[in-house]
Design a protein around this motif. Structure first.
Motif, PDB file in Angstrom:
ATOM      1  N   GLU A  94     -39.767 -11.913 -99.318  1.00 45.93           N
ATOM      2  CA  GLU A  94     -39.974 -11.346 -97.878  1.00 45.93           C
ATOM      3  C   GLU A  94     -39.721 -12.536 -96.875  1.00 45.93           C
ATOM      4  OE1 GLU A  94     -40.215  -8.155 -96.486  1.00 45.93           O
ATOM      5  OE2 GLU A  94     -40.382  -9.173 -94.743  1.00 45.93           O
ATOM      6  N   ILE A 148     -38.246   0.508-100.398  1.00 44.17           N
ATOM      7  CA  ILE A 148     -37.283   0.436-101.546  1.00 44.17           C
ATOM      8  C   ILE A 148     -37.641  -0.430-102.411  1.00 44.17           C
ATOM      9  CG2 ILE A 148     -34.866  -0.030-102.152  1.00 44.17           C
ATOM     10  CD1 ILE A 148     -33.819   1.609 -99.736  1.00 44.17           C
ATOM     11  N   MET A 192     -36.704   6.541 -90.820  1.00 43.89           N
ATOM     12  CA  MET A 192     -35.370   6.986 -91.766  1.00 43.89           C
ATOM     13  C   MET A 192     -35.970   7.788 -93.090  1.00 43.89           C
ATOM     14  SD  MET A 192     -32.715   3.955 -91.673  1.00 43.89           S
ATOM     15  CE  MET A 192     -31.475   4.004 -90.122  1.00 43.89           C
ATOM     16  N   VAL A 203     -44.818   8.030 -97.171  1.00 41.08           N
ATOM     17  CA  VAL A 203     -45.417   7.672 -98.497  1.00 41.08           C
ATOM     18  C   VAL A 203     -44.528   6.452 -99.157  1.00 41.08           C
ATOM     19  CG1 VAL A 203     -46.007   8.851-100.683  1.00 41.08           C
ATOM     20  CG2 VAL A 203     -46.037  10.084 -98.499  1.00 41.08           C
ATOM     21  N   PRO A 220     -43.781  -4.118 -93.200  1.00 35.02           N
ATOM     22  CA  PRO A 220     -44.276  -4.356 -91.883  1.00 35.02           C
ATOM     23  C   PRO A 220     -44.374  -2.967 -91.132  1.00 35.02           C
ATOM     24  CG  PRO A 220     -41.976  -5.100 -92.257  1.00 35.02           C
ATOM     25  CD  PRO A 220     -42.552  -4.964 -93.594  1.00 35.02           C
ATOM     26  N   GLY A 279     -33.505  -3.271 -95.542  1.00 29.08           N
ATOM     27  CA  GLY A 279     -33.388  -1.985 -94.378  1.00 29.08           C
ATOM     28  C   GLY A 279     -32.140  -1.167 -94.488  1.00 29.08           C
ATOM     29  N   GLU A 332     -40.745   0.026-104.410  1.00 30.05           N
ATOM     30  CA  GLU A 332     -40.560   1.329-105.389  1.00 30.05           C
ATOM     31  C   GLU A 332     -39.679   0.769-106.366  1.00 30.05           C
ATOM     32  OE1 GLU A 332     -39.250   5.012-103.486  1.00 30.05           O
ATOM     33  OE2 GLU A 332     -41.436   5.027-102.536  1.00 30.05           O
TER      34      GLU A 332
HETATM   35  P1  NAD Z   1     -37.724  -1.388 -95.202  1.00 31.96           P
HETATM   36  O1  NAD Z   1     -37.513  -1.596 -93.562  1.00 31.96           O
HETATM   37  O2  NAD Z   1     -38.779  -0.489 -95.590  1.00 31.96           O
HETATM   38  O3  NAD Z   1     -37.811  -2.611 -95.426  1.00 31.96           O
HETATM   39  C1  NAD Z   1     -37.373  -3.862 -95.434  1.00 31.96           C
HETATM   40  C2  NAD Z   1     -37.872  -5.193 -95.609  1.00 31.96           C
HETATM   41  O4  NAD Z   1     -37.158  -6.183 -95.663  1.00 31.96           O
HETATM   42  C3  NAD Z   1     -38.951  -5.374 -94.548  1.00 31.96           C
HETATM   43  O5  NAD Z   1     -40.100  -5.860 -95.227  1.00 31.96           O
HETATM   44  C4  NAD Z   1     -38.163  -6.668 -93.698  1.00 31.96           C
HETATM   45  O6  NAD Z   1     -39.275  -7.528 -93.150  1.00 31.96           O
HETATM   46  C5  NAD Z   1     -37.442  -7.260 -94.847  1.00 31.96           C
HETATM   47  N1  NAD Z   1     -36.441  -8.323 -94.462  1.00 31.96           N
HETATM   48  C6  NAD Z   1     -35.509  -7.903 -93.262  1.00 31.96           C
HETATM   49  N2  NAD Z   1     -34.659  -8.711 -93.588  1.00 31.96           N
HETATM   50  C7  NAD Z   1     -34.750  -9.826 -94.523  1.00 31.96           C
HETATM   51  C8  NAD Z   1     -34.413 -10.774 -94.982  1.00 31.96           C
HETATM   52  N3  NAD Z   1     -33.026 -11.366 -94.231  1.00 31.96           N
HETATM   53  N4  NAD Z   1     -35.013 -11.576 -96.154  1.00 31.96           N
HETATM   54  C9  NAD Z   1     -35.975 -11.089 -96.508  1.00 31.96           C
HETATM   55  N5  NAD Z   1     -36.665 -10.045 -96.160  1.00 31.96           N
HETATM   56  C10 NAD Z   1     -36.259  -9.326 -95.318  1.00 31.96           C
HETATM   57  O7  NAD Z   1     -36.268  -1.004 -95.635  1.00 31.96           O
HETATM   58  P2  NAD Z   1     -35.859  -0.669 -97.259  1.00 31.96           P
HETATM   59  O8  NAD Z   1     -37.020  -0.915 -98.157  1.00 31.96           O
HETATM   60  O9  NAD Z   1     -34.470  -1.104 -97.220  1.00 31.96           O
HETATM   61  O10 NAD Z   1     -35.921   0.969 -96.959  1.00 31.96           O
HETATM   62  C11 NAD Z   1     -34.696   1.661 -96.125  1.00 31.96           C
HETATM   63  C12 NAD Z   1     -35.376   2.865 -95.542  1.00 31.96           C
HETATM   64  O11 NAD Z   1     -35.316   3.820 -96.381  1.00 31.96           O
HETATM   65  C13 NAD Z   1     -36.597   2.708 -94.924  1.00 31.96           C
HETATM   66  O12 NAD Z   1     -36.675   2.748 -93.551  1.00 31.96           O
HETATM   67  C14 NAD Z   1     -37.443   3.811 -95.370  1.00 31.96           C
HETATM   68  O13 NAD Z   1     -37.808   4.626 -94.349  1.00 31.96           O
HETATM   69  C15 NAD Z   1     -36.599   4.620 -96.287  1.00 31.96           C
HETATM   70  N6  NAD Z   1     -36.918   4.772 -97.664  1.00 31.96           N
HETATM   71  C16 NAD Z   1     -38.118   5.591 -97.599  1.00 31.96           C
HETATM   72  C17 NAD Z   1     -38.784   5.699 -98.792  1.00 31.96           C
HETATM   73  C18 NAD Z   1     -40.063   6.577 -99.035  1.00 31.96           C
HETATM   74  O14 NAD Z   1     -40.264   7.481 -97.981  1.00 31.96           O
HETATM   75  N7  NAD Z   1     -40.860   6.579-100.071  1.00 31.96           N
HETATM   76  C19 NAD Z   1     -38.210   5.222-100.212  1.00 31.96           C
HETATM   77  C20 NAD Z   1     -37.317   4.373-100.014  1.00 31.96           C
HETATM   78  C21 NAD Z   1     -36.505   4.292 -98.863  1.00 31.96           C
END
Ligand code: NAD
Ligand code: FAD
Length: 466
Positions: free
Chosen positions: A204, A185, A319, A350, A211, A273, A188
């Motif tokens: 991060e 997220i 997810m 992706v 990760p 997340g 993007e």
């Molecule tokens: P993510 O799990 O992809 O990324 C979260 C990031 O935040 C990780 O790099 C993690 O290390 C970091 N993080 C965690 N705690 C932190 C903190 N306290 N301080 C700083 N960094 C921290 O989660 P997201 O980007 O929120 O997306 C959520 C879900 O939505 C994902 O699991 C993904 O599968 C789904 N999603 C998918 C797509 C796609 O398929 N293109 C797009 C958007 C979202």
């Protein structure tokens, strides 16, 4: 009390696909959705609106950056942000209405309201007008999805401190957007606002982005996004953020400990997340207990309670909308007494940045951890004629194959249309193809898909075009 074969709670990609499949199989089915529209997170505030803004912002950047001028297309573009948001909202509305049409077509009853488990085989629904109703079903599918994970010390107000839903609907382009979390997220939506003119800083906690993504691919992505102007503060934790009418002040600290640093932003996006959503679901009424992370456990989509099934973001696994869809089909087939299986080893993922990143199967790090002997085939898009002629030659295709059997184990692509290209390797994985199989298949010229074949040739050292 109305009675059904299957009642599904949640109308997202898990729930609506389950409902449609149940209707197709002749089951009497109802889908309960509390939102005003069907489609869940994906259609309303996730996959679809984010892709609408990624598409529009990519074209805008191509126009303002001189990229179009370099192709001989000259103009003086200006940003009309309300129109960009309007076309996104119109597309989302058309898509959610499309699900209503599919429900009518497949005889799915949409029950508008919030569902609550009320004992085995019973669900009560609270409707928007304050009334409630009771449903009975042989089988109940929980598909209630997920919500953004909050960050301690950073309170979301969706005015200055945003979750993804807030960041999809800003009324102005931030001067400085700080994104917390270098995941899907963050990258993007950070890309959207950077292309529209924001300075973007991604903070991060870990010392790498994304990760779980193949490390070489993640490094290449970070390098490319940095070149585009996105700034990264890795290995950094956010200790707190306070919002005023004008902006946000963040305090940061190195993850390993050290001096506190202040950072000013006018908007902050928290994207660390998502967590399962089960609020008000009445799990206690049926004896289901979520795990530590709030996940509902499942064995082939069955919960611990007979007749109650769980699919999608609310349960384990990635997810992703297509994972929820796969589980929906398998779960309903099982309810109907058919054999069905989800192959969790072949679920692609992706990232829709520019260039896109797409992967399926195992990473090099996973293969090393498993002690598995593998070969690597790599092919750069700089050597792909179509990518080159289109001036989009960044990135590569990397194929990992078993050293002994040549079976394809994992594929990692960073480059143009990676999200479309990965489909070929999903088929390859499902059919247990070898790298040689792909290397010997005719691919159309000139297309980016030729890079898929060349990477497979490269596993055996005979890539012909690099
Ligand atoms: P993510 O799990 O992809 O990324 C979260 C990031 O935040 C990780 O790099 C993690 O290390 C970091 N993080 C965690 N705690 C932190 C903190 N306290 N301080 C700083 N960094 C921290 O989660 P997201 O980007 O929120 O997306 C959520 C879900 O939505 C994902 O699991 C993904 O599968 C789904 N999603 C998918 C797509 C796609 O398929 N293109 C797009 C958007 C979202
Ligand atoms: P959801 O889509 O969350 O749907 C659950 C539904 O259940 C919701 O509509 C909710 O209102 C409803 N509900 C909850 N509780 C109740 C109740 N008690 N009664 C009635 N209704 C209830 N995934 C991808 O694969 N590709 C992407 O490009 C992508 N981009 C994303 C971008 C963003 C910004 C976000 C936030 C997510 C993105 N995702 C993407 C993830 C994707 O949206 C989810 O994986 C997917 O929506 C999960 O589907 P689901 O049906 O399990 O849950």
């Amino acid at each position: 009390m109305s009675s059904y074969d299957v009642v599904i709670i949640g109308g997202g990609p898990g729930g609506y696909n389950a409902a449609i499949r149940a209707g197709q199989l002749g089951l009497k089915v109802a889908c309960i959705e509390g939102r005003e529209t069907l489609g869940g997170t994906c259609l309303n505030v996730g996959c679809m609106p984010s892709k609408a803004l990624l598409h529009a912002s990519e074209l805008y950047e191509a126009a303002v950056s001189g990229e179009l001028a370099s192709l001989g297309i000259e103009m003086q573009p200006t940003l009309n942000l309300p129109q960009m948001m309007k076309q996104k909202d119109a597309s989302v509305s058309a898509l959610t209405k499309g699900i209503e049409f599919l429900f009518r077509k497949h005889k799915v009853e949409w029950i508008k309201g919030w569902g609550r488990l009320n004992g085995q085989g019973r669900v009560s629904v609270s409707h928007a007008d304050g009334s409630s109703s009771e449903l009975q079903a042989k089988d109940i599918v929980i598909a209630t999805g997920s919500e953004p994970t909050p960050l301690a010390g950073v309170s979301l107000d969706n005015r200055r401190i945003l979750d993804s839903t807030g960041a999809l609907a800003l009324a102005e382009v931030p001067k400085h957007l700080v994104v917390i979390g270098a995941g899907v997220i963050g990258l993007e939506l950070g890309s959207v606002w950077r292309r529209l003119g924001s300075e973007v800083t991604v903070v991060e906690y870990l010392d790498r982005i994304c990760p779980g993504l193949d490390t070489e691919t993640a490094k290449t992505l970070q390098r490319t996004l940095s070149k585009q102007g996105m700034a990264f503060k890795l290995g950094t934790k956010v200790m707190g953020a306070s919002a005023t009418a004008q902006g946000v002040e963040l305090s940061l600290e190195p993850a390993a400990g050290g001096a506190v640093e202040q950072l000013q932003a006018d908007y902050v996006l928290v994207a660390i997340g998502r967590r399962p959503y089960t609020e008000g679901l009445g799990l206690e009424n049926v004896g289901i207990t979520p795990d530590k992370r709030g996940m509902l456990d499942n064995q082939q989509h069955r919960s611990a309670v007979p007749g109650i099934w769980v699919i999608g973001d609310v349960t384990s696994g990635p997810m992703l909308a297509h994972k929820a869809e796969d589980e929906a089909i398998a779960c309903i087939e099982r309810i109907a007494g058919h054999a069905a299986e989800v192959n969790y080893g072949a679920i692609p993922s992706v990232i829709y940045t520019k260039p896109e990143v797409a992967t399926v199967g195992l990473t090099e790090e996973q293969l090393k951890a498993d002690g598995r002997a593998y070969k690597v085939g790599k092919f750069p898009f700089t050597a792909n004629s179509r990518a080159k002629i289109n001036h989009e030659a960044e990135g590569f295709v990397k194929v990992l194959a078993d050293e002994r059997t040549d079976q394809i184990l994992g594929v990692h692509i960073i480059g143009p249309s990676a999200g479309e290209l990965i489909g070929e390797y999903c088929v390859a994985l499902e059919f247990s193809a070898s790298a040689e199989d792909i290397a010997l298949i005719c691919h159309p010229h000139p297309t980016r898909s030729e890079a898929l074949r060349q990477a497979a040739m490269s596993v055996h050292g005979w890539a012909m075009q690099a």
